[in-house]
Design an enzyme around this catalytic site. Structure first.
Site, mmCIF file in Angstrom:
data_model
loop_
_atom_site.group_PDB
_atom_site.id
_atom_site.type_symbol
_atom_site.label_atom_id
_atom_site.label_comp_id
_atom_site.label_asym_id
_atom_site.label_seq_id
_atom_site.Cartn_x
_atom_site.Cartn_y
_atom_site.Cartn_z
ATOM 1 C CE1 TYR A 454 41.565 42.031 35.525
ATOM 2 C CE2 TYR A 454 42.260 41.100 33.428
ATOM 3 C CZ TYR A 454 41.539 41.003 34.598
ATOM 4 O OH TYR A 454 40.793 39.880 34.854
ATOM 5 C CB SER A 534 39.849 40.636 39.335
ATOM 6 O OG SER A 534 39.502 39.300 39.095
ATOM 7 C CG ASP A 618 34.384 38.025 44.870
ATOM 8 O OD1 ASP A 618 34.038 37.243 43.968
ATOM 9 O OD2 ASP A 618 35.267 38.880 44.719
ATOM 10 C CG HIS A 654 34.924 39.516 41.191
ATOM 11 N ND1 HIS A 654 35.991 39.391 42.057
ATOM 12 C CD2 HIS A 654 35.471 39.668 39.960
ATOM 13 C CE1 HIS A 654 37.123 39.437 41.383
ATOM 14 N NE2 HIS A 654 36.841 39.622 40.106
#
Length: 680
Positions: A454, A534, A618, A654
């Site tokens: 991430y 993301s 989203d 999302h």
């Protein structure tokens, strides 16, 4: 593709940037919808032709079918908790007077699964009144960040007629007599997906009245991006407002004396020089977490009578571990820390004296913990890579920990192993990484590896169980999680080392994780896949662009990929504190332009097989990012021998509140893609 490209150019500080697929930003245009349909059809045909797909889907449906409990919270005579029985799309809200023999005494209070035919309505926020008689809860539809609050009388189980709209990332603070509550919301939006999300305000709502009659309690037109989250101290003396700008890792605080009629809000922490988080009030002291002059976090107390910095008291000083969460429970300060990307739990007196550390079963994550300030019990949830989430109770009276909801998932942990390794990044920084695999795995360079990362927003990747990941492990795969910079594993300094002009550190950390897995004999480039979502979608796309020869497959989920226009959509403008602003200065533009995946695709380059996922609803990371990147990759190499696929989920957002059926469908396609290209 050539006939669809447009000649749109932007001038960034003297640099002209072409944006030929700008038209894909318009989700409502017929042209975009036709393009979406073509992409979805091509992806569907490709994935469904993979021989293992049906077997994978059947196994995932079996693996996901087990009861999942959330931490119970005691209000009035009942314990309230969310629970998914296993086969439901969404968890329902239950209650029971006892936690023993739970299935004999529990009752469903809110049947979330009955609210929609396809499971796309989710419960996202619960706020109980202290008397245990009233509840506000929020519903989100199709994964949207927008929420609708409803009010339930827990005695009669009847709903109040009014509904609270235009809420996004909202908080509820009940007034002590139960006559109403404070909450924050945005003005009515003309278009939920494209609205500007400006001018967040705090309102007062009286029960049994229409929302149109709600009174504005606080607004701050001086800063249209500031958001305000109300809470009330446990003794009902102060209304506290947390003020912050979206994802910015800084905050401010105001307070209002509720014991004095017509009192005004006063600034308590106005500078926004660090992150502050209100914990609670004891006597005349307000307790806060802060990372001011303490990157790993510390706990301070402030008196409203003398709130100046020089009068602050350090209650719990900074330690080697990074603070994750703090609550006052049973007249103790209960603090969860992150120690080398795994959790520990410590108890202190309210004056800051250390009492004990509660041992955890293994390297893992304390997902949530809860208890009453004046109670004598603490409930917490714990998970690891090989342990589904279970709920435990700690008794302050006996000092014992017992399992309340032990997961019934059938997994023999003796067949698998999790180890934590450390490797050195490009600049020499030591980075931790978790590896989970079947025992007996041979380091012969032939194992399929799925590397996940991430690297942003101070978010820590700590061990957690995934039924879908177990499918990977069962079939001889290694699941790797790299705790790269940009996260919060080692506090504020770890986060800041991966922000703005230092973002390349994040990509370097991830790339060297891949190189380590190869050099240490775990895998080879053809057997190595990377996955992120993301901000993690940005991570894997940037790494693919920078080192395409290093990876065998890419899974790029709900990604941020246009680093020159991300700030133009919905809440994207909040992310400039993390990434920088391409329109602000030439220096910030050059940093973003240098790694923006959309703008660094090379013509006729052979990139690894890539599956990009997004969702039509989203409203956090809009699907334009995924669309434009897919189109640009396909345009750059129309004869690519490797697939460039876009998967668009209908009726989803999302990730918030995604129904289990859609999760299994998405994971089926992801693992079918990986099994094919890594030859699992």
């Amino acid at each position: 593709m050539e006939d669809l490209k447009t000649k749109i150019m932007d001038n960034f500080h003297g640099t002209i940037v072409n944006d030929p697929f700008r038209w894909l930003e318009n989700s409502d245009s017929l042209q975009t919808k036709e393009w979406d349909s073509q992409q979805m059809l091509a992806t569907k045909q490709y994935i469904e032709a993979i021989p293992q797909r049906d077997i994978i889907k059947n196994r995932l449906e079996n693996l996901w079918d087990y009861p999942k409990y959330f931490v119970p919270k005691k209000h009035g005579d009942y314990f309230y908790y969310l629970k998914n029985s296993g086969s439901n799309n969404q968890p329902n809200l239950y209650r029971s007077k006892h936690l023993e023999a739970i299935e004999e005494t529990e009752e469903v209070i809110i049947d979330v699964n009955s609210l929609s035919n396809d499971g796309t309505i989710a419960i996202t926020n619960l706020s109980f009144h202290s008397n245990g008689m009233l509840l506000t809860y929020a519903l989100s539809e199709k994964g949207s960040d927008w929420q609708e609050f409803q009010i339930l009388n827990l005695e009669s189980l009847e709903h109040y007629s009014e509904k609270i709209m235009w809420c996004k990332f909202s908080s509820i603070a009940w007034e002590k007599d139960g006559k109403g509550f404070y909450y924050n919301r945005y003005p009515e939006a003309q278009n939920e997906l494209n609205d500007e999300n400006h001018f967040n305000k705090v309102y007062w709502h009286s029960l049994n009245t229409d929302q149109s009659a709600d009174e504005i309690i606080f607004e701050y037109p001086e800063d249209q991006q500031m958001m305000f989250y109300p809470s009330i101290t446990s003794d009902n003396s102060y209304l506290i407002l947390h003020a912050g700008r979206g994802t910015e890792h800084r905050s401010r605080y105001l307070y209002k004396d509720l014991s004095t009629p017509n009192s005004k809000f006063k600034w308590l922490l106005k500078d926004g020089d660090a992150l502050y988080s209100f914990i609670g009030k004891k006597e005349n002291q307000l307790y806060f977490f802060t990372d001011k002059e303490a990157p790993n976090g510390q706990i301070i107390s402030i008196s409203v009578d003398s709130p100046e910095n020089e009068n602050w008291k350090v209650v719990i000083p900074e330690m080697d571990e990074s603070i994750s969460s703090i609550k006052i429970i049973a007249d103790h300060l209960v603090v969860s820390y992150i120690r080398h990307a795994s959790y520990c739990l410590k108890f202190f007196t309210t004056s800051g004296n250390f009492i004990k550390e509660v041992p955890m079963p293994e390297l893992g994550t304390i997902v949530e913990f809860h208890g009453k300030e004046e109670g004598d019990e603490l409930y917490f949830s714990f998970t690891s890579f090989l342990s589904p989430t279970s709920i435990y109770k700690y008794s302050f009276e006996t000092g014992q920990v017992i399992a309340v909801f032990k997961s019934s998932f059938q997994l023999n942990p003796s067949e698998y192993k999790t180890e934590q390794v450390f490797y050195h990044s490009k600049d020499g920084t030591k980075i931790p990484m978790f590896l989970t695999y079947k025992k007996g795995m041979k380091r012969d360079g032939q194992n399929p590896v799925l590397l996940y990362g991430y690297g942003g927003y101070h978010i820590s990747l700590t061990p957690s169980f995934s039924a879908s990941n177990l499918l990977w492990l069962e079939n001889g795969g290694i699941y790797a999680v790299a705790n790269i910079r940009g996260g919060g594993e080692y506090g504020l300094s770890w986060h800041e080392a991966g922000m703005k002009e230092k973002k390349q550190n994040v990509f370097d950390d991830f790339i060297t994780a891949a190189e380590y897995l190869i050099s240490e004999g775990y895998t080879n480039t053809a057997k190595l896949a990377i996955m992120g979502g993301s901000n993690g979608g940005l991570l894997v796309a940037a790494c693919m662009i920078q080192r395409p020869e290093l990876f065998g497959a890419i899974i790029c989920n709900v990604p941020v990929l246009d680093m020159l226009r991300f700030q133009k959509f919905t809440v994207g403008r909040f992310w400039v504190t993390e990434f920088g602003d391409p329109e602000a200065t030439r220096e910030e533009f050059e940093v973003l332009y240098a790694y923006s995946p959309l703008h660094n695709i090379e013509k006729e380059h052979q990139y690894p097989p890539i599956l990009i996922t997004t969702a039509d609803s989203d409203d956090r990371v809009v699907p334009a990012h995924a669309r434009k990147f897919t189109a640009a990759l396909q345009d750059a190499n129309p004869k690519s021998r490797n697939p460039i696929l876009l998967r668009i989920e209908k009726g989803a957002g999302h990730g918030l509140g995604k129904p289990v059926e859609k999760i299994i469908g998405e994971h089926t396609d992801i693992y079918a893609f990986l099994f094919k290209h890594l030859e699992v």
